[in-house]
Scaffold this motif. Sequence first.
Motif, mmCIF file in Angstrom:
data_model
loop_
_atom_site.group_PDB
_atom_site.id
_atom_site.type_symbol
_atom_site.label_atom_id
_atom_site.label_comp_id
_atom_site.label_asym_id
_atom_site.label_seq_id
_atom_site.Cartn_x
_atom_site.Cartn_y
_atom_site.Cartn_z
ATOM 1 N N PRO A 73 3.330 2.505 7.926
ATOM 2 C CA PRO A 73 2.412 1.663 7.133
ATOM 3 C C PRO A 73 2.414 2.066 5.656
ATOM 4 O O PRO A 73 2.451 3.244 5.327
ATOM 5 N N VAL A 74 2.375 1.073 4.793
ATOM 6 C CA VAL A 74 2.339 1.338 3.358
ATOM 7 C C VAL A 74 1.025 2.043 2.986
ATOM 8 O O VAL A 74 0.978 2.794 2.014
ATOM 9 N N GLU A 75 0.003 1.831 3.778
ATOM 10 C CA GLU A 75 -1.312 2.426 3.508
ATOM 11 C C GLU A 75 -1.242 3.943 3.366
ATOM 12 O O GLU A 75 -1.965 4.540 2.568
ATOM 13 N N ALA A 76 -0.344 4.569 4.124
ATOM 14 C CA ALA A 76 -0.214 6.030 4.061
ATOM 15 C C ALA A 76 0.441 6.499 2.763
ATOM 16 O O ALA A 76 0.410 7.685 2.444
ATOM 17 N N GLN A 77 1.019 5.584 2.004
ATOM 18 C CA GLN A 77 1.754 5.939 0.785
ATOM 19 C C GLN A 77 0.992 5.617 -0.505
ATOM 20 O O GLN A 77 1.519 5.796 -1.587
ATOM 21 N N ILE A 78 -0.232 5.159 -0.387
ATOM 22 C CA ILE A 78 -0.997 4.732 -1.567
ATOM 23 C C ILE A 78 -1.435 5.931 -2.399
ATOM 24 O O ILE A 78 -2.007 6.882 -1.887
ATOM 25 N N GLU A 79 -1.152 5.848 -3.677
ATOM 26 C CA GLU A 79 -1.647 6.840 -4.640
ATOM 27 C C GLU A 79 -2.963 6.293 -5.190
ATOM 28 O O GLU A 79 -3.003 5.189 -5.726
ATOM 29 N N THR A 80 -4.029 7.062 -5.037
ATOM 30 C CA THR A 80 -5.346 6.557 -5.436
ATOM 31 C C THR A 80 -5.825 7.091 -6.780
ATOM 32 O O THR A 80 -6.817 6.609 -7.310
ATOM 33 N N ASN A 81 -5.138 8.058 -7.335
ATOM 34 C CA ASN A 81 -5.594 8.670 -8.582
ATOM 35 C C ASN A 81 -4.868 8.072 -9.787
ATOM 36 O O ASN A 81 -4.276 8.781 -10.574
ATOM 37 N N ASN A 82 -4.928 6.758 -9.916
ATOM 38 C CA ASN A 82 -4.262 6.060 -11.016
ATOM 39 C C ASN A 82 -5.294 5.404 -11.915
ATOM 40 O O ASN A 82 -6.339 4.957 -11.453
ATOM 41 N N PRO A 83 -4.972 5.308 -13.212
ATOM 42 C CA PRO A 83 -5.924 4.659 -14.125
ATOM 43 C C PRO A 83 -5.995 3.152 -13.905
ATOM 44 O O PRO A 83 -5.029 2.528 -13.467
ATOM 45 N N TYR A 84 -7.144 2.598 -14.181
ATOM 46 C CA TYR A 84 -7.367 1.152 -14.167
ATOM 47 C C TYR A 84 -8.496 0.886 -15.138
ATOM 48 O O TYR A 84 -9.178 1.810 -15.580
ATOM 49 N N CYS A 85 -8.683 -0.363 -15.500
ATOM 50 C CA CYS A 85 -9.798 -0.681 -16.387
ATOM 51 C C CYS A 85 -10.560 -1.879 -15.842
ATOM 52 O O CYS A 85 -10.075 -2.603 -14.978
ATOM 53 N N PHE A 86 -11.756 -2.042 -16.346
ATOM 54 C CA PHE A 86 -12.624 -3.133 -15.920
ATOM 55 C C PHE A 86 -12.427 -4.336 -16.832
ATOM 56 O O PHE A 86 -12.150 -4.192 -18.028
ATOM 57 N N ASP A 87 -12.602 -5.522 -16.267
ATOM 58 C CA ASP A 87 -12.384 -6.746 -17.035
ATOM 59 C C ASP A 87 -13.395 -6.955 -18.153
ATOM 60 O O ASP A 87 -13.150 -7.717 -19.078
ATOM 61 N N ASP A 88 -14.540 -6.257 -18.094
ATOM 62 C CA ASP A 88 -15.541 -6.417 -19.152
ATOM 63 C C ASP A 88 -15.479 -5.315 -20.210
ATOM 64 O O ASP A 88 -16.298 -5.290 -21.122
ATOM 65 N N LYS A 117 -1.866 -3.454 4.690
ATOM 66 C CA LYS A 117 -1.541 -3.436 6.119
ATOM 67 C C LYS A 117 -0.072 -3.745 6.420
ATOM 68 O O LYS A 117 0.295 -3.860 7.575
ATOM 69 N N ILE A 118 0.762 -3.861 5.415
ATOM 70 C CA ILE A 118 2.170 -4.163 5.664
ATOM 71 C C ILE A 118 2.962 -2.867 5.832
ATOM 72 O O ILE A 118 2.472 -1.775 5.539
ATOM 73 N N SER A 119 4.210 -3.008 6.260
ATOM 74 C CA SER A 119 5.072 -1.836 6.437
ATOM 75 C C SER A 119 5.692 -1.435 5.098
ATOM 76 O O SER A 119 5.736 -2.229 4.142
ATOM 77 N N VAL A 120 6.189 -0.218 5.042
ATOM 78 C CA VAL A 120 6.874 0.269 3.853
ATOM 79 C C VAL A 120 8.089 -0.613 3.550
ATOM 80 O O VAL A 120 8.340 -0.962 2.405
ATOM 81 N N LYS A 121 8.836 -1.015 4.571
ATOM 82 C CA LYS A 121 10.011 -1.872 4.372
ATOM 83 C C LYS A 121 9.616 -3.188 3.723
ATOM 84 O O LYS A 121 10.261 -3.640 2.768
ATOM 85 N N THR A 122 8.553 -3.826 4.219
ATOM 86 C CA THR A 122 8.093 -5.090 3.647
ATOM 87 C C THR A 122 7.663 -4.887 2.189
ATOM 88 O O THR A 122 7.980 -5.705 1.321
ATOM 89 N N ALA A 123 6.964 -3.792 1.932
ATOM 90 C CA ALA A 123 6.537 -3.487 0.559
ATOM 91 C C ALA A 123 7.747 -3.291 -0.348
ATOM 92 O O ALA A 123 7.795 -3.835 -1.461
ATOM 93 N N LEU A 124 8.737 -2.545 0.120
ATOM 94 C CA LEU A 124 9.944 -2.323 -0.681
ATOM 95 C C LEU A 124 10.689 -3.628 -0.933
ATOM 96 O O LEU A 124 11.194 -3.861 -2.032
ATOM 97 N N MET A 134 7.977 6.192 -1.976
ATOM 98 C CA MET A 134 8.129 5.713 -0.600
ATOM 99 C C MET A 134 9.518 6.034 -0.060
ATOM 100 O O MET A 134 9.649 6.469 1.089
ATOM 101 N N ASN A 135 10.541 5.854 -0.871
ATOM 102 C CA ASN A 135 11.896 6.193 -0.425
ATOM 103 C C ASN A 135 12.024 7.680 -0.119
ATOM 104 O O ASN A 135 12.626 8.076 0.871
ATOM 105 N N ARG A 136 11.444 8.506 -0.962
ATOM 106 C CA ARG A 136 11.505 9.958 -0.799
ATOM 107 C C ARG A 136 10.726 10.418 0.422
ATOM 108 O O ARG A 136 11.230 11.194 1.231
ATOM 109 N N GLU A 137 9.486 9.934 0.562
ATOM 110 C CA GLU A 137 8.619 10.441 1.614
ATOM 111 C C GLU A 137 8.807 9.774 2.967
ATOM 112 O O GLU A 137 8.484 10.354 3.984
ATOM 113 N N VAL A 138 9.275 8.553 2.971
ATOM 114 C CA VAL A 138 9.479 7.870 4.251
ATOM 115 C C VAL A 138 10.919 8.068 4.715
ATOM 116 O O VAL A 138 11.179 8.662 5.758
#
Length: 168
Positions: free
Chosen positions: A83-98, A32-39, A68-72
């Motif tokens: 909002p930083v929410e509009a810049q989120i990339e969701t197709n990134n790898p992650y793993c589970f703790d177990d 919920k923060i701004s792009v500037k705050t995130a940067l 964010m610099n390029r698109e904003v």
Amino acid sequence: MEQINTNHSWGANFEARTVKDIIEPAESIFNKISVKTALDEMQARASDSSSVIDQRGELLGTVSKNKMNREVGGFGHDPRTEPVEAQIETNNPYCFDDQTVAEAEQMMLNAQVGEVPVVTREKLLVGTISIEAIAQEKRWRKRLEPLTYYPAPESATIGCSMPLLHHQ
């Protein structure tokens, strides 16, 4: 799939250990923060990217400084109100703790990334794991492996022999 019992003894099989045994703390930003705050936060951490979480701590994706610099900034949007929410990339790898360390390592190699977020099965962010941390852990464990004892044959002589002196 059978459950693997992890123990922390020196003889434990490294590949059978779970990710939660070697995760590192995660730094993230709120959605919920701004792009500037995130940067600004990313600049303070000297980081080019960051995980993004919601108020519950659920991983939503990642943002990158370059994107964010390029698109904003590149499109003339105001980073203080965008909002930083509009810049989120969701197709990134992650793993589970177990997951096992070996599974996480293979996943990162396949995705050609050096670090991924670690989440619970409910997708709550709990940390990060990196290829470097896995490699360090492997090197550390290799140094701690017990030496193998090979008994000498009975005919082998160890040390040296000296004549005994007798006092009279």
